[in-house]
Structures are given as structure tokens and as C-alpha cells.
Design an enzyme around this catalytic site. Structure first.
Site, PDB file in Angstrom:
ATOM      1  N   GLU A 168       0.777  -1.283   0.090  1.00  0.00           N
ATOM      2  CA  GLU A 168       0.044   0.023   0.092  1.00  0.00           C
ATOM      3  C   GLU A 168       0.964   1.130  -0.038  1.00  0.00           C
ATOM      4  OE1 GLU A 168      -1.671  -0.765   4.515  1.00  0.00           O
ATOM      5  OE2 GLU A 168      -1.834   1.251   3.697  1.00  0.00           O
ATOM      6  N   HIS A 221      -3.050  -9.280  12.603  1.00  0.00           N
ATOM      7  CA  HIS A 221      -2.297  -7.819  11.965  1.00  0.00           C
ATOM      8  C   HIS A 221      -1.975  -6.989  13.133  1.00  0.00           C
ATOM      9  CE1 HIS A 221      -1.290  -4.225   9.680  1.00  0.00           C
ATOM     10  NE2 HIS A 221      -2.333  -3.730  10.265  1.00  0.00           N
ATOM     11  N   CYS A 267      -3.472  -3.060   4.368  1.00  0.00           N
ATOM     12  CA  CYS A 267      -2.591  -4.229   4.898  1.00  0.00           C
ATOM     13  C   CYS A 267      -3.084  -5.375   4.566  1.00  0.00           C
ATOM     14  CB  CYS A 267      -2.669  -4.109   6.477  1.00  0.00           C
ATOM     15  SG  CYS A 267      -2.193  -2.088   7.140  1.00  0.00           S
ATOM     16  N   LYS A 325      -5.420  -6.314  22.190  1.00  0.00           N
ATOM     17  CA  LYS A 325      -6.866  -5.988  22.243  1.00  0.00           C
ATOM     18  C   LYS A 325      -7.756  -6.810  21.236  1.00  0.00           C
ATOM     19  CE  LYS A 325      -5.810  -0.956  21.960  1.00  0.00           C
ATOM     20  NZ  LYS A 325      -6.655  -0.281  23.137  1.00  0.00           N
ATOM     21  N   ASN A 381       4.957  -1.008  12.579  1.00  0.00           N
ATOM     22  CA  ASN A 381       4.175  -1.680  11.515  1.00  0.00           C
ATOM     23  C   ASN A 381       4.710  -1.512   9.968  1.00  0.00           C
ATOM     24  OD1 ASN A 381       1.609  -2.047  10.153  1.00  0.00           O
ATOM     25  ND2 ASN A 381       0.551   0.021  10.675  1.00  0.00           N
TER      26      ASN A 381
END
Ligand code: CAA
Length: 440
Positions: free
Chosen positions: A83, A237, A115, A246, A280
Site C-alpha cells: 500500500e 495484523h 494491509c 486488544k 508497522n
């Protein structure tokens, strides 16, 4: 009963950048509490591309060892997912095709959906191999996560490329069916073609990620997917590694289990090591999570792993892979760890200067300082064309110049010979905090 051979990941290697900024160094200058970075988002450092690194050089550096081990003969397709594209027309994979010396009888295409792109590439690769189990597909996931300076996203930058060789009877992991899918048009993160950094609604992006996780899980189960208890670990991811915490907490609730810290750590603890240090890497991130898990001490022979891929915008998929008994002999643990530890630390000022660099758009020749440690580098641009080279002392593994036609070969050779002068011309070069220029 199906007579299809198992298809999956035959080789997996990743490469990251030559430079790194620690979050402690970032915190000293942003005024943030270092604990926010370390615990709140779960990051210790982030890979920063050198002036002569881009998604092509990262991908070529990731793929070269895979080609070195398996050769080029089986590869009929190269799928390049990114991306952070460098051209709105030409696929970045075409440069890599030449740099790696792949056969001319190969199809190359670029895929984009934030992603998620490399997961689509994996599924396409799997389908292609099923149509002809003698062929292999090289999937490259390469991204540079670059946010605006002083924005909330700045601490979640990073860069890496993963190279996955997809083949029948794989050595590492079999890709299973079914998978769970989800698409919803939402503006949580996007980058219009005229921008070099994305626009982000951070809080919304976290919510849509979790919403997509629930939806893909339900779709996966509705299509006959395994019950939750059968999954030995989960690779999410990881835009920042706390996101995986989370996500797993959320999935435990979705499947009706009371979330505990111990249950979260057991499922994801071994998957975050590389991303904590790299940051990332967008479409490569879930594969770095998988590499981290495979390279850990956890015995995984015959175990099934869940993979959750999320691409803002948004498209998501939940799939599983079953680890092949004896997989350890195919791993590249040492090289992965060296790629992280060998990076050169940047000062904050040097990082900001690099962040501000953009390639000129006037079409004139512009040579770049030799900063990268990698085999492949972006030597410069000229006439609106990127000039890629291989480090001369490693050129036996990197037949890139031989693949050029004569005029471009001369151009690249000329760029090599002008490199030293180019270094001197570049203002940033030699400032404190910048790595020394590499010789050769
Ligand atoms: N000690 C420990 N924890 C602390 C702390 C301290 N001193 N100070 C703050 N924290 C915690 C906060 O409580 C918070 O935790 P929770 O999320 O559990 O509440 C956490 O640190 C982050 O703090 P903030 O919410 O204040 O952070 P922020 O405003 O800087 O934004 C962010 C965080 C939204 C993730 C931002 O970094 C961002 O926008 N990142 C880019 C977008 C992104 O990564 N989105 C993820 C989903 S989208 C996706 O996955 C696709 C993709 O790759 C982009």
C-alpha cells in the site's frame, strides 16, 4: 474425497530496513511518557528506511535468500502486495523480477487493499498452485508505514518486506479452507494519490478492526471453520503490538470465554517479538507475526494457527494454517534476528531529516547516498526512472545489471561510478546521527 495436494508456505523470509529509531529516543523529543510507547502501544523501536531503500529494495532483499535456496525454475507468478506503491501504473514486482533474475516466462502483478493485500495474494497463489501443483508463486509483501511527524500515528511507523514461496507439499505450513471474509466501505485510514502520508482516524480504525474480526470469525465458523479451542495460537495484523492484545481479548469475548491476561499471552505472546522492534509493516505485518511465532521455542508441529488480516478501508479475512511436522529445518530464525539487531540507530534529528526527504519530481538526475546494508539499493532517479543496483561485492547473487538492456545498463554503471560524488553533494550526509556511508 479431494486428491488435491496440500498447498502452503514452502519458505518464509523477511527483511527490514538498515536504520532504526528507538521509542525511548522518540519519547525524549515528543515529551511522551516512554511507558505509553512501551506498554500503551507495545513498541520499542521502529525501522526507518535509509535514503536508498524503498519497497522494491526491501522486497528484493527479502526474496533473494528464498531464490538462493529454491532457484527460479518453479516460479511462474510473482505477486507484489503493497500500500506504499511507487508508481501508479507499473507493478513494483517487475523491478524485483529483474533484480532477482527471474525467468521471462513469469506473470507479475501488484495488489493493493491496505494491509490486507498480501492475504489476497496468498489466496490467489494457493488457487494458482492448485491448478498446476508443479508451479510455485512468489508472494512479496512490502511496505513502509510513514505517518505525519508529530501525529498520533508517528509512533506506529515501521517498514519491512516478507517473501513467501507458495508451493504444493510445503515445508512450513499448509493453508487451509475455509476462511472468513468481510468488506465494509469505511474511512478509517486512506491515502489519496497526491499524498505521501495517510489520513487516519485512529480510534475509528481500532473499532473497525475489531468489528471486522468479529465478522470474519462468524463467517469462518459458519463455513465450517474449526472451533476456537482447536487453534494453538493466533497471528493478528499488528499495526502496533498492543492491537494484537486488544484483538485477542475481543475474540475471547466473541467466542464466549472470559478474557484473562494469561489466555491472551498464551495465544499471542510469541507472535509480537518482531513487530515490537520493527513497527508497522502494513501488509507484511501478519507474516512477521507468523515468523515470530515459528521462530520461537513453541513446539508447533501439526498445530493449527489462526491468522487475522485487516486492511483499513476495509477488507478483512480470518484464515488458518497448519504447521508441517519438521518445519524448523526450513526456518530462517538467525537471519531474521540479525536483520533486527544489525540496524543502525538514528538520532531524533537524523530521523526527522530522513522523514522529510522526498524524491525530486523534476526528472533530473539525483543520486542517493549509499546508506543501506542490503544487497539491493535505490541508486537514484533519472528521467523519472528509478535506478536500482546490487552491491557489487554481492553481485554474484544479484544479476540485476545483466538483465538490463544496453542503454539502461550503461546508465546504471554510470550511476555507480558517480556515486561517490553524489555522496558529497548530499547535504544530510555526514551529519551526526546518520550512519556512515557504506563503501562498495
Ligand atoms: N503508560 C501506559 N499506557 C499508557 C500511558 C502510560 N504512561 N499513556 C497512555 N497509555 C495507553 C493509553 O491508555 C492507550 O491504551 P488503550 O488503547 O488500551 O486505551 C494507549 O496507551 C494509546 O494511548 P492513546 O489512545 O492516547 O494514543 P494515541 O492518541 O497516541 O493514538 C493510535 C493511538 C490511535 C493507535 C495512534 O497511534 C494511531 O492513529 N495509529 C495509526 C492507526 C492505527 O494503527 N490503527 C490501528 C487499526 S487500523 C489497522 O490496523 C491498519 C493499519 O495498519 C494502519
Amino acid at each position: 474425497m479431494s486428491t488435491d495436494p496440500p498447498v502452503g508456505i514452502h519458505d518464509l523470509n523477511f527483511a527490514t530496513t538498515s536504520l532504526v529509531l528507538t521509542h525511548d529516543e522518540l519519547a525524549r523529543h515528543t515529551g511522551a511518557n516512554p511507558a505509553k510507547y512501551r506498554h500503551g502501544i507495545g513498541q520499542t523501536s521502529m525501522s526507518i528506511p535509509a535514503a536508498d531503500e524503498d519497497i522494491v529494495t526491501l522486497a528484493a532483499n527479502a526474496a533473494a535468500p528464498v531464490i538462493g535456496r529454491h532457484g527460479t525454475d518453479g516460479i511462474r507468478t510473482l505477486l507484489f502486495a503493497t500500500e506504499s506503491g511507487i508508481d501508479q501504473s507499473k507493478a513494483a514486482g517487475v523491478y524485483v523480477h529483474r533484480l532477482l533474475g527471474l525467468h521471462r516466462n513469469v506473470r507479475v502483478v501488484e495488489l493493493k487493499q491496505a494491509c490486507y493485500g498480501a492475504t489476497a495474494a496468498l489466496q490467489l497463489a494457493r488457487a494458482l498452485v492448485l491448478t498446476d501443483p508443479d508451479q510455485q508463486v512468489l508472494v512479496l509483501a512490502s511496505d513502509i508505514a510513514r505517518y505525519d511527524l508529530d501525529s498520533p500515528g508517528e509512533a506506529t511507523q515501521g517498514a519491512a518486506a516478507a517473501a513467501l514461496l507458495i508451493a504444493a507439499r510445503p515445508a512450513i505450513a499448509v493453508l487451509n479452507t475455509p476462511s472468513g471474509l468481510y468488506t465494509r466501505d469505511v474511512m478509517d485510514f486512506w491515502r489519496p494519490t497526491y499524498r505521501s502520508t495517510p489520513l487516519v482516524d485512529g480510534k475509528k480504525s481500532v473499532d473497525t478492526y475489531l468489528e471486522a474480526l468479529t465478522a470474519t470469525w462468524h463467517d469462518y465458523r459458519a463455513r465450517g471453520g474449526l472451533p476456537f479451542e482447536k487453534l494453538r495460537a493466533l497471528c493478528y495484523h499488528q499495526p502496533f503490538t498492543r492491537m494484537a492484545h486488544k484483538a485477542h481479548h475481543h475474540l475471547l469475548k466473541t467466542v464466549g470465554t472470559t478474557p484473562t491476561s494469561q489466555a491472551v499471552i498464551e495465544a499471542i505472546g510469541a507472535t509480537t517479538g518482531y513487530n515490537e522492534a520493527i513497527g508497522n509493516s502494513y501488509t507484511a505485518s501478519v507474516h512477521l507475526a507468523l515468523a515470530s511465532l515459528l521462530d520461537s521455542d513453541a513446539p508447533l508441529d501439526g498445530e493449527t494457527i489462526g491468522l487475522f488480516s485487516y486492511g483499513s478501508g476495509s477488507v478483512a479475512e480470518f484464515l488458518t494454517a497448519t504447521v508441517v511436522p519438521g518445519y524448523r529445518t526450513a526456518l530462517r530464525t538467525g537471519a531474521h534476528r540479525r536483520g533486527i539487531t544489525d540496524r543502525t540507530p538514528l538520532t531524533y534529528d537524523a530521523y526527522r531529516a530522513l522523514h522529510g526527504r522526498l524524491l525530486p519530481t523534476d526528472g533530473r538526475e539525483h543520486l542517493l547516498p549509499h546508506q543501506t546494508d542490503g544487497t539491493y539499493r535505490l541508486a537514484g532517479v533519472n528521467a523519472h526512472q528509478r535506478l536500482y543496483t546490487a552491491t557489487p561485492d554481492r553481485s554474484s547473487q544479484a544479476p540485476c545489471e545483466d538483465q538490463y538492456d544496453e542503454p539502461r545498463r550503461n546508465e546504471v554503471r554510470a550511476a555507480h561510478s558517480r556515486e561517490a560524488t553524489g555522496h558529497e553533494r548530499l547535504a544530510q550526509h555526514g551529519r551526526p546521527g546518520f550512519p556512515p556511508t557504506r563503501s562498495g
